[in-house]
Design a protein around this motif. Structure first.
Motif, PDB file in Angstrom:
ATOM      1  N   LEU A 129      31.839  43.256 124.941  1.00 49.27           N
ATOM      2  CA  LEU A 129      32.716  42.118 124.703  1.00 49.27           C
ATOM      3  C   LEU A 129      32.567  41.538 123.305  1.00 49.27           C
ATOM      4  CD1 LEU A 129      32.076  40.327 128.116  1.00 49.27           C
ATOM      5  CD2 LEU A 129      33.997  41.821 127.523  1.00 49.27           C
ATOM      6  N   ALA A 130      31.367  41.586 122.763  1.00 48.76           N
ATOM      7  CA  ALA A 130      31.122  41.014 121.439  1.00 48.76           C
ATOM      8  C   ALA A 130      29.878  41.677 120.865  1.00 48.76           C
ATOM      9  CB  ALA A 130      30.930  39.496 121.521  1.00 48.76           C
ATOM     10  N   SER A 131      29.770  41.646 119.526  1.00 47.60           N
ATOM     11  CA  SER A 131      28.595  42.251 118.897  1.00 47.60           C
ATOM     12  C   SER A 131      28.238  41.530 117.610  1.00 47.60           C
ATOM     13  CB  SER A 131      28.820  43.743 118.634  1.00 47.60           C
ATOM     14  OG  SER A 131      29.670  43.962 117.519  1.00 47.60           O
ATOM     15  N   TRP A 132      26.953  41.630 117.275  1.00 47.04           N
ATOM     16  CA  TRP A 132      26.391  40.980 116.097  1.00 47.04           C
ATOM     17  C   TRP A 132      25.512  41.997 115.362  1.00 47.04           C
ATOM     18  CZ3 TRP A 132      27.131  39.116 120.868  1.00 47.04           C
ATOM     19  CH2 TRP A 132      27.841  37.911 121.017  1.00 47.04           C
ATOM     20  N   THR A 133      25.773  42.197 114.087  1.00 43.93           N
ATOM     21  CA  THR A 133      25.014  43.126 113.246  1.00 43.93           C
ATOM     22  C   THR A 133      24.484  42.344 112.057  1.00 43.93           C
ATOM     23  OG1 THR A 133      26.430  45.003 113.876  1.00 43.93           O
ATOM     24  CG2 THR A 133      25.127  45.233 111.850  1.00 43.93           C
ATOM     25  N   PHE A 134      23.150  42.222 111.965  1.00 44.28           N
ATOM     26  CA  PHE A 134      22.548  41.405 110.916  1.00 44.28           C
ATOM     27  C   PHE A 134      21.578  42.245 110.106  1.00 44.28           C
ATOM     28  CE2 PHE A 134      19.388  37.812 109.881  1.00 44.28           C
ATOM     29  CZ  PHE A 134      20.022  37.530 108.675  1.00 44.28           C
ATOM     30  N   ALA A 135      21.849  42.346 108.803  1.00 46.49           N
ATOM     31  CA  ALA A 135      20.941  43.018 107.871  1.00 46.49           C
ATOM     32  C   ALA A 135      20.238  41.925 107.063  1.00 46.49           C
ATOM     33  CB  ALA A 135      21.712  43.957 106.962  1.00 46.49           C
ATOM     34  N   PRO A 136      19.084  41.451 107.525  1.00 48.56           N
ATOM     35  CA  PRO A 136      18.475  40.272 106.895  1.00 48.56           C
ATOM     36  C   PRO A 136      18.037  40.486 105.460  1.00 48.56           C
ATOM     37  CG  PRO A 136      16.976  41.252 108.507  1.00 48.56           C
ATOM     38  CD  PRO A 136      18.301  41.922 108.681  1.00 48.56           C
ATOM     39  N   LEU A 138      19.451  42.443 103.345  1.00 48.90           N
ATOM     40  CA  LEU A 138      20.658  42.575 102.528  1.00 48.90           C
ATOM     41  C   LEU A 138      21.523  41.323 102.594  1.00 48.90           C
ATOM     42  CD1 LEU A 138      21.668  46.228 103.536  1.00 48.90           C
ATOM     43  CD2 LEU A 138      20.414  45.490 101.496  1.00 48.90           C
ATOM     44  N   GLU A 139      21.148  40.401 103.486  1.00 49.25           N
ATOM     45  CA  GLU A 139      21.875  39.144 103.679  1.00 49.25           C
ATOM     46  C   GLU A 139      23.337  39.396 104.045  1.00 49.25           C
ATOM     47  OE1 GLU A 139      21.223  36.691 100.252  1.00 49.25           O
ATOM     48  OE2 GLU A 139      19.120  36.332 100.750  1.00 49.25           O
ATOM     49  N   GLU A 140      23.550  40.276 105.023  1.00 51.87           N
ATOM     50  CA  GLU A 140      24.886  40.579 105.523  1.00 51.87           C
ATOM     51  C   GLU A 140      24.918  40.378 107.033  1.00 51.87           C
ATOM     52  OE1 GLU A 140      26.749  43.811 102.422  1.00 51.87           O
ATOM     53  OE2 GLU A 140      25.696  44.587 104.189  1.00 51.87           O
ATOM     54  N   PHE A 141      25.982  39.744 107.527  1.00 55.99           N
ATOM     55  CA  PHE A 141      26.105  39.487 108.959  1.00 55.99           C
ATOM     56  C   PHE A 141      27.530  39.807 109.395  1.00 55.99           C
ATOM     57  CE2 PHE A 141      23.553  37.070 112.192  1.00 55.99           C
ATOM     58  CZ  PHE A 141      24.303  37.477 113.284  1.00 55.99           C
ATOM     59  N   ALA A 142      27.656  40.766 110.305  1.00 53.31           N
ATOM     60  CA  ALA A 142      28.965  41.170 110.830  1.00 53.31           C
ATOM     61  C   ALA A 142      29.064  40.791 112.301  1.00 53.31           C
ATOM     62  CB  ALA A 142      29.173  42.674 110.662  1.00 53.31           C
ATOM     63  N   VAL A 143      30.230  40.319 112.698  1.00 52.09           N
ATOM     64  CA  VAL A 143      30.487  39.898 114.074  1.00 52.09           C
ATOM     65  C   VAL A 143      31.793  40.514 114.540  1.00 52.09           C
ATOM     66  CG1 VAL A 143      30.866  37.942 115.631  1.00 52.09           C
ATOM     67  CG2 VAL A 143      29.294  37.699 113.695  1.00 52.09           C
ATOM     68  N   ALA A 144      31.822  40.984 115.776  1.00 50.23           N
ATOM     69  CA  ALA A 144      33.059  41.493 116.371  1.00 50.23           C
ATOM     70  C   ALA A 144      33.226  40.897 117.754  1.00 50.23           C
ATOM     71  CB  ALA A 144      33.033  43.021 116.459  1.00 50.23           C
ATOM     72  N   VAL A 145      34.440  40.528 118.097  1.00 46.07           N
ATOM     73  CA  VAL A 145      34.764  40.022 119.427  1.00 46.07           C
ATOM     74  C   VAL A 145      35.962  40.808 119.927  1.00 46.07           C
ATOM     75  CG1 VAL A 145      35.466  38.023 120.789  1.00 46.07           C
ATOM     76  CG2 VAL A 145      33.904  37.715 118.866  1.00 46.07           C
ATOM     77  N   ARG A 146      35.841  41.366 121.133  1.00 45.06           N
ATOM     78  CA  ARG A 146      36.899  42.234 121.642  1.00 45.06           C
ATOM     79  C   ARG A 146      38.243  41.511 121.649  1.00 45.06           C
ATOM     80  NH1 ARG A 146      37.402  46.915 123.694  1.00 45.06           N
ATOM     81  NH2 ARG A 146      35.145  47.246 123.743  1.00 45.06           N
ATOM     82  N   GLY A 147      39.210  42.143 121.012  1.00 37.88           N
ATOM     83  CA  GLY A 147      40.552  41.588 120.956  1.00 37.88           C
ATOM     84  C   GLY A 147      40.746  40.491 119.930  1.00 37.88           C
ATOM     85  N   ARG A 148      39.673  40.118 119.224  1.00 40.43           N
ATOM     86  CA  ARG A 148      39.762  39.010 118.264  1.00 40.43           C
ATOM     87  C   ARG A 148      39.427  39.438 116.840  1.00 40.43           C
ATOM     88  NH1 ARG A 148      39.772  34.319 121.602  1.00 40.43           N
ATOM     89  NH2 ARG A 148      40.459  35.092 123.642  1.00 40.43           N
TER      90      ARG A 148
END
Length: 271
Positions: A129-136, A138-148
């Protein structure tokens, strides 16, 4: 409570989870980056399969914080499954499941390479349903929410399509035998680093495709949703979408668009 939380997440209220991920990294991972002692690194199944005190501490931290955010939820984490494979059964149960890889790219982490990340995905009934990818580092944070959709540091992610005639670049796991068919004109192979960051590279349009021959949910759940919500596609050699519950025909690919995914599937022997 569970329904309200899921609606909160699907409606874009991902900040509480992001804060939990950031806190776990700040408390358990980054203080140990480039500070590990030899006795804080252990081989699990060989010299390329490592675990550190940071992996274990971060997974424990996330297990406590994420289940507190969503009472009734359970965690399927890489280190918990290593200790007890039956933990994976939760992926096929009724409770919401947090799928956690505390340090994806442990080998990079151990060698002082900043290309590692923390992966968290929320799934129910086998659907991410949702996901969080954090590269601390590299200071990068990606977020995905299904359908959003998907974002990187708050900005929309779009994978795009490769330029006509461009050379496709893919990344492979160490189990290369099943992927030797990718050695062909127009495709350039290279070794795989952190799976989560490879998926991010596809989602941001920096990489055309990834191909893997293993199906551990904690390596793939977050990234597959990230790629899908950025406009990409995934397929196994059987022409099916990857299932986090397992039993997939392998290898499989995730690519920046459906056409690229089909091309890689063909090279992998699926067509």
């Amino acid at each position: 409570m569970i329904g309200d939380f899921l609606e909160h997440v699907l409606g874009g209220g991902t900040g509480e989870v992001e804060e939990a991920v950031r806190k776990a990294a700040a408390a358990e991972i980054m203080p140990r980056f480039r500070q590990l002692a030899a006795d804080e690194i252990v081989e699990k199944n060989g010299p390329h399969d490592l675990v550190t005190v940071a992996d274990r501490a971060a997974e424990a931290h996330l297990t406590a914080s994420l289940t507190a955010l969503l009472p009734g939820s359970v965690v399927v984490g890489e280190e918990a499954v290593h200790a007890d494979p039956a933990v994976c059964d939760a992926l096929r149960g009724d409770a919401p499941v947090w799928i956690v890889d505390p340090v994806d790219g442990t080998r990079q982490f151990v060698h002082g390479d900043p290309a590692f990340c923390t992966l968290v995905a929320l799934a129910r009934h086998g659907e991410v349903l949702a996901s969080w990818t954090f590269a601390p580092a590299l200071e990068e944070f990606a977020v995905a929410v299904r359908g959003r959709g998907a974002t990187l540091d708050g900005r929309p992610l779009r994978s795009g399509s490769p330029d006509p005639g461009a050379v496709l670049e893919d990344t492979t796991p160490e189990q290369k035998r099943a992927l030797l068919s990718l050695d062909t004109e127009g495709v350039r192979r290279r070794p795989c680093g952190s799976a989560g960051l490879e998926y991010l590279a596809v989602a941001r349009g920096a990489l055309d495709a990834v191909a893997f021959s293993w199906e551990y949910a904690w390596d793939h759940a977050a990234g597959l949703l990230l790629v899908a919500e950025a406009g990409g596609a995934d397929t196994t050699v059987a022409g099916e979408r990857f299932r986090v519950t397992g039993g997939n025909a392998l290898p499989f690919t995730a690519a920046r668009d459906a056409v690229t995914a089909e091309r890689i599937r063909g090279l992998l022997g699926g067509l």
